[in-house]
Design an enzyme around this catalytic site. Structure first.
Site, short mmCIF file in Angstrom:
data_model
loop_
_atom_site.label_atom_id
_atom_site.label_comp_id
_atom_site.label_asym_id
_atom_site.label_seq_id
_atom_site.Cartn_x
_atom_site.Cartn_y
_atom_site.Cartn_z
N HIS A 37 27.15 0.01 -38.74
CA HIS A 37 28.37 0.44 -39.43
C HIS A 37 29.50 -0.57 -39.22
O HIS A 37 30.26 -0.88 -40.13
CB HIS A 37 28.87 1.78 -38.87
N ASP A 151 19.71 1.44 -46.12
CA ASP A 151 19.50 2.53 -47.08
C ASP A 151 19.40 1.90 -48.47
O ASP A 151 20.29 2.07 -49.32
CB ASP A 151 20.65 3.53 -47.01
O1 PAF Z 1 24.87 6.20 -45.73
C1 PAF Z 1 25.55 7.20 -45.37
O2 PAF Z 1 25.98 7.30 -44.24
C2 PAF Z 1 25.83 8.30 -46.37
O3 PAF Z 1 24.72 8.55 -47.19
C3 PAF Z 1 27.10 8.05 -47.22
C4 PAF Z 1 26.99 6.83 -48.09
C5 PAF Z 1 28.30 7.91 -46.29
C6 PAF Z 1 27.35 9.25 -48.13
O4 PAF Z 1 27.49 10.43 -47.41
#
Ligand code: PAF
Length: 286
Positions: A37, A151
């Site tokens: 993140h 993802d």
């Molecule tokens: O990847 C994630 O953490 C979630 O799918 C997101 C993009 C924040 C949507 O809730």
């Protein structure tokens, strides 16, 4: 760093930044942050003068049998990490703020982008993701939004939705961040027992085997997938959910690696489901 709880506050933050000549990058997350993140935040800082991060565990994207109630959360730690990364504002709404009573609209991205891979195993998941991301775009009007390649299907769905709905947001996708042994970083890694954690690296090994085999000239999908399956089977605690090779943009299953292709995997370790992927290039380059 400002903490925003209301949609109107997020909108006001963005509008006033833009009125002052700034650009805004959005980094949507569900919290329990890790280096993956933070790499999105760092990329966002390079792409815009103001960064708005969000933490919202979106109930719409969890199925009835999934881990919504036990999804890991640590708001104070997340807030400190984001502050240290120089994030300007953190939007962390309550569920009722995002979905006031009576809310019944869903954004549905149809076809192969959501029918295969995780979409086939998690009905409604990508409608939940597309809906919350469309709402975050609508209320924060960012110039840029940053998502992770880990993802990959989610990134493809969001790219398509943004194009289809003419949303004026540039989608930036950041590379996968891995632990030293190659395991892709994920908030769900905390669920793994020590034995599961050490065997989970088999996902990366399987991806590397496929990359190496493509590098050596093999292009046939069934052959590549057999190599992947064999590698995963070498870890007794791994239970393969799927291994597929699809066109990297449309996610239509590919019989050969003749265009940039996504090799995507999902496997269970105990009750924890992990995903990982790599891009296979037809010229064999990694
Ligand atoms: O990847 C994630 O953490 C979630 O799918 C997101 C993009 C924040 C949507 O809730």
């Amino acid at each position: 760093m400002r903490i925003l709880r209301l949609a109107e506050e997020a909108r006001a933050f963005s509008r006033s930044a833009r009125a002052g000549g700034e650009t805004v990058a959005l980094v949507p997350t569900m919290g329990y942050l890790h280096e993956g993140h933070l790499s999105l935040v760092r990329l966002a800082r390079q792409r815009a003068s103001r960064v708005l991060a969000t933490i919202f565990v979106n109930p719409l994207q969890f199925g009835p049998q999934e881990d919504l109630s036990r999804y890991p959360r640590d708001f104070e730690r997340d807030r400190d990490l984001l502050e240290r990364e120089g994030v300007d504002a953190l939007f962390a709404p309550e569920v009722a703020e995002m979905y006031p009573s009576g809310a019944c609209t869903r954004v549905l991205v149809d076809g192969p982008l959501t029918e295969g891979l995780c979409g086939a195993r998690r009905p409604g998941h990508f409608a939940g993701v597309a809906t919350v991301v469309a709402k975050l775009f609508a209320l924060s009007e960012p110039d840029v939004a940053v998502f992770g390649q880990k993802d990959a299907q989610q990134a493809a769905v969001i790219r398509r939705m943004t194009r289809d709905l003419n949303l004026p947001v540039e989608i930036v996708v950041a590379p996968i961040v891995r632990e030293a042994d190659g395991l892709a970083m994920s908030s769900r890694n905390v669920y793994l027992s020590p034995d599961e954690r050490s065997q989970a690296v088999v996902l990366r090994r399987a991806l590397i085997s496929a990359e190496t085999t493509v590098g050596a000239g093999e292009r046939r999908t069934p052959v590549l997938l057999e190599i992947v399956r064999r590698e995963i089977a070498s870890a007794p605690l791994a239970r393969l959910d799927y291994a597929e090779i699809v066109d990297a943009e449309t996610l239509v299953p590919a019989e050969r690696v003749s265009s940039p292709s996504l090799l995507a995997l999902a496997a269970y370790f105990g009750s924890t489901r992990l995903i990982d992927n790599t891009l296979l290039q037809p010229d064999g380059e990694v």
